[in-house]
Design a protein around this motif. Structure first.
Motif, short mmCIF file in Angstrom:
data_model
loop_
_atom_site.label_atom_id
_atom_site.label_comp_id
_atom_site.label_asym_id
_atom_site.label_seq_id
_atom_site.Cartn_x
_atom_site.Cartn_y
_atom_site.Cartn_z
N HIS A 1 33.33 40.30 41.15
CA HIS A 1 34.19 38.83 41.32
C HIS A 1 35.86 39.73 41.95
O HIS A 1 36.47 38.74 41.84
CB HIS A 1 34.42 38.77 39.65
CG HIS A 1 34.38 39.90 38.77
ND1 HIS A 1 35.36 40.87 38.95
CD2 HIS A 1 33.59 39.91 37.77
CE1 HIS A 1 35.06 41.74 37.75
NE2 HIS A 1 33.99 41.06 37.18
N GLY A 2 35.84 40.75 42.02
CA GLY A 2 37.14 41.29 42.63
C GLY A 2 38.30 41.57 41.65
O GLY A 2 39.30 41.85 42.03
N ARG B 1 37.46 33.98 46.88
CA ARG B 1 38.46 32.93 45.95
C ARG B 1 39.21 33.47 44.93
O ARG B 1 40.33 32.80 44.66
CB ARG B 1 37.00 32.18 45.47
CG ARG B 1 36.31 31.22 46.66
CD ARG B 1 35.53 30.22 45.91
NE ARG B 1 34.56 30.66 44.81
CZ ARG B 1 33.39 31.04 45.42
NH1 ARG B 1 32.80 30.59 46.65
NH2 ARG B 1 32.41 31.54 44.57
N ASN B 2 38.73 34.40 44.01
CA ASN B 2 39.52 35.08 43.00
C ASN B 2 40.82 35.74 43.70
O ASN B 2 41.96 35.56 43.19
CB ASN B 2 38.91 36.02 42.24
CG ASN B 2 37.89 35.28 41.56
OD1 ASN B 2 38.14 34.44 40.92
ND2 ASN B 2 36.98 36.04 40.96
N ALA B 3 40.88 36.20 44.80
CA ALA B 3 41.86 36.97 45.57
C ALA B 3 42.88 35.83 45.90
O ALA B 3 43.79 35.91 45.79
CB ALA B 3 41.70 37.57 46.55
N VAL C 1 46.69 37.36 46.02
CA VAL C 1 46.66 38.59 46.74
C VAL C 1 45.78 38.55 48.11
O VAL C 1 45.65 39.67 48.54
CB VAL C 1 46.34 39.79 45.60
CG1 VAL C 1 47.36 39.85 44.50
CG2 VAL C 1 44.95 39.67 45.21
N ARG C 2 45.34 37.50 48.52
CA ARG C 2 44.52 37.59 49.54
C ARG C 2 44.95 38.25 50.87
O ARG C 2 44.11 38.72 51.43
CB ARG C 2 44.05 36.01 49.91
CG ARG C 2 43.07 35.75 51.00
CD ARG C 2 41.86 36.42 50.98
NE ARG C 2 40.81 36.01 52.07
CZ ARG C 2 40.99 37.05 53.12
NH1 ARG C 2 41.71 37.95 53.20
NH2 ARG C 2 40.03 36.59 54.04
N ASP C 3 46.25 38.02 51.00
CA ASP C 3 46.77 38.74 52.14
C ASP C 3 46.77 40.12 52.10
O ASP C 3 47.00 40.67 53.27
CB ASP C 3 48.15 37.94 52.42
CG ASP C 3 49.09 38.45 51.23
OD1 ASP C 3 48.60 38.41 50.28
OD2 ASP C 3 50.31 38.58 51.76
N ARG C 4 46.35 40.69 51.03
CA ARG C 4 46.67 42.26 51.16
C ARG C 4 45.33 42.80 50.77
O ARG C 4 44.92 44.07 50.52
CB ARG C 4 47.32 42.68 50.02
CG ARG C 4 49.00 42.43 50.06
CD ARG C 4 50.00 43.16 49.13
NE ARG C 4 49.87 42.02 48.08
CZ ARG C 4 50.12 42.59 46.90
NH1 ARG C 4 50.50 43.80 46.54
NH2 ARG C 4 50.40 41.85 45.65
#
Length: 234
Positions: A29-30, A60-62, A67-70
């Motif tokens: 799940h990240g 999706r969780n990011a 924090v998706r961009d990192r």
């Protein structure tokens, strides 16, 4: 927004150094990489999983936690399809056989520039033996309780000249005593009881190594400074 991260994954995060570049193998799940980034611990994170569905959940969780961009995401069988520009590799929530397969397929990890943070779900003595026989050293290990279950988290370094673990240390490495946690006595008793049950059931045909480990483990807690290992009850 609170992140629903487990105690065992938080324990893994506690082994990551500030500003580390992290590769989380089997990210599910990240939550572990998301926590590392939101807490300002990791500089960047590679998140990978062998299955597409959990990897998409991690994406999706990011996005949900900002924090998706990192993060970089890879569909990968172990570490085989991820970039190698990271400092620490995390494997959490897998059994020993899976971890051994992942590490055996990535011999390029066998150099001092990489650290491993491993949280094994089953057959932990088998994993410790593999690490020691291959040339890895358990630099730190800590016991923890998560719900009804006991686990350890270990930091592993490439050190081919390090002494090999004894039979007892495969079950209860002395690294656990260097930074004892509140769960250490319960973990000690759990390991010892498991050996007792195995030896008792098999009687005269019991594994000699398990007999030896049990004898050494029993003697260990008789040392005056370690009597606390037998305190309390399950």
């Amino acid at each position: 927004m609170k992140l629903p991260i487990s105690a065992r994954l938080l324990a893994c995060c506690g082994f990551v150094h500030p500003n580390d570049r992290v590769a989380d193998i089997g990210c599910d799940h990240g939550y572990l990489p998301i926590y590392l980034l939101r807490s300002g611990i990791a500089r960047s994170v590679i998140a990978s999983d062998v299955r597409e569905k959990p990897l998409l959940t991690a994406v999706r969780n990011a996005e949900k936690y900002g924090v998706r961009d990192r993060m970089e995401f890879y569909l990968s069988d172990g570490a085989s399809q991820i970039p190698r520009d990271f400092d620490v590799l995390v494997c959490a929530g897998m059994g020993a056989d899976t971890m051994i397969s992942i590490l055996s397929a990535a011999p390029w990890l066998r150099e001092p520039s990489y650290r491993l943070i491993l949280q094994c779900q089953s057959k932990t003595p088998t994993l410790r033996k593999f690490l020691s026989d291959t040339g890895w050293q358990i630099a730190r290990e800590s016991a923890l309780r998560d719900g009804r279950f006991l686990y350890t988290v270990m930091e592993v370094l490439w050190a081919p000249d390090a002494p090999r673990l004894t039979v007892m240390e495969r079950y209860f490495p002395l690294a656990l005593l260097a930074g004892p946690s509140g769960a250490l006595p319960a973990y000690y008793r759990w390991v010892r009881r498991g050996l007792e049950i195995s030896v008792e059931r098999r009687g005269a045909s019991a594994d000699p190594e398990q007999r030896s480990a049990l004898a050494e483990l029993t003697a260990l807690a008789r040392a005056p400074e370690l009597t606390y290992l037998m305190e309390g009850s399950e």
